[in-house]
Write an enzyme that holds these catalytic residues in place. Structure first.
Site, short mmCIF file in Angstrom:
data_model
loop_
_atom_site.label_atom_id
_atom_site.label_comp_id
_atom_site.label_asym_id
_atom_site.label_seq_id
_atom_site.Cartn_x
_atom_site.Cartn_y
_atom_site.Cartn_z
N GLU A 187 -1.39 -8.85 4.87
CA GLU A 187 -1.21 -9.00 6.33
C GLU A 187 -2.54 -8.96 7.07
OE1 GLU A 187 -0.69 -6.30 4.63
OE2 GLU A 187 -0.95 -4.47 5.80
N CYS A 206 0.83 -1.20 0.00
CA CYS A 206 0.00 0.00 0.00
C CYS A 206 0.87 1.26 0.00
CB CYS A 206 -0.98 -0.05 1.18
SG CYS A 206 -2.37 1.07 0.99
N HIS A 229 -3.60 -5.65 0.99
CA HIS A 229 -3.02 -5.90 2.33
C HIS A 229 -3.07 -7.38 2.70
CE1 HIS A 229 -2.49 -1.74 3.73
NE2 HIS A 229 -3.55 -1.46 3.02
#
Lengths: 83, 222
Positions: free
Chosen positions: B198, B86, B196
């Site tokens: 994660e 990002c 994302h």
């Protein structure tokens, strides 16, 4: 050394889509303003700088544009001394 | 195993990233503040998401000129794997470590939702645990994720397998050219991606499709 007042204009390169410009175009049209062909949005920086000569000031401003003020992948810049 | 997370003023996904790496690898990453001049020896370096410097000037522009960036560039040149997620992707492009630029989303709105990603190259060190052509879920949250590169750069990326992740058909959230969601550098050790991974690594996230990205990156260097 002299103080120079400069205006740096950064605009999107031709061919790079500008969704913000498009939205402004749409809004102008919604206001009933006729005749607008195209709007491209950019940035203006007013910079006062000290330099020995006008030429040195312009060189320094070009360097600023290459290093930070513009992203040369997508943007063009234009430097002018206004006073 | 040593993982380093670089933090800038305005990073805000650093804690998510640290939590994910800790859960996946069993090791807590070390953190490096943007004013530092060296990156300690690492097997993986991550630039997390967020809004460094409030996206002033251009997203990632100011962070990309931070003191730590010389060290990041040297780390990249040594072949150490680097992931920018990002805002991290925006910083990597602004720093010239990845080609192209991330512009304002074509729809002009901030997008925060789940998309589908196609694994378009499963032979990179970041994607080896996925299948070629596999479609995975992944969250996105950004305002400036509209990837742009000129024709010559796109050709190089496409012809050399450097597009690793693509928004699956119909899910491109930002107008990115060729539906590009993530790319690698020429050497293959620097990955930038807008989504994302994660944030999709365990049941509490309702799935773990992002987990294998980190397993790929960490597995190779273990």
């Amino acid at each position: 050394m002299a103080l120079f007042n400069a205006r740096v204009t950064v605009t999107l390169k031709n061919g790079v889509l500008d969704p913000q410009g498009k939205a402004i175009e749409g809004s102008l049209s919604a206001l009933g303003i006729a005749g607008v062909e195209q709007v491209r949005q950019g940035k203006v920086f007013e910079i006062s700088l000290n330099a020995d000569t006008k030429k040195a000031a312009i060189e320094s401003l070009n360097f600023m544009c290459e290093k930070l003020l513009s992203n040369t992948v997508i943007e063009d810049y234009c430097v002018e001394i206004v006073a | 195993m040593k993982t380093t997370v670089i933090i800038f003023p305005g990073s805000n996904r650093d804690r998510d990233m640290i939590a994910a790496i800790t859960k996946i690898s069993g090791h807590t990453p070390q953190t490096v503040w943007h004013t530092e001049l060296e990156i300690p020896a690492s097997d993986l370096v991550i630039i997390p998401g967020g809004f460094s410097y409030g996206d002033y000037l251009r997203a990632g522009a100011i962070a990309a000129r931070s003191p730590i960036m010389d060290a990041l560039s040297k780390t990249a040149n040594r072949g150490v794997p680097i992931i920018g997620v990002c805002n991290g992707f925006q910083i990597l492009t602004e720093a010239g470590l990845l080609p192209g630029a991330l512009m304002r989303n074509a729809g002009l709105t901030f997008v925060c939702r789940e998309v589908k990603l196609e694994i378009t190259n499963a032979e990179t060190q970041f994607s080896s645990r996925y299948g070629q052509g596999e479609i995975i879920r992944c969250p996105v949250a950004h305002h400036d994720g509209n990837y742009y590169a000129d024709e010559a750069v796109l050709k190089k990326l496409e012809n050399n397998g450097r597009v690793v992740f693509r928004y699956a058909e119909g899910t491109n959230p930002n107008g990115s050219v060729n539906d590009i969601a993530g790319i690698i550098n020429e050497r293959g050790n620097v990955l930038g991606m807008m989504p994302h991974p994660e944030n999709l690594i365990e049941d509490a996230h309702t799935g773990d499709d992002g987990r294998r990205l980190f397993e790929s990156a960490l597995g190779l260097v273990a």
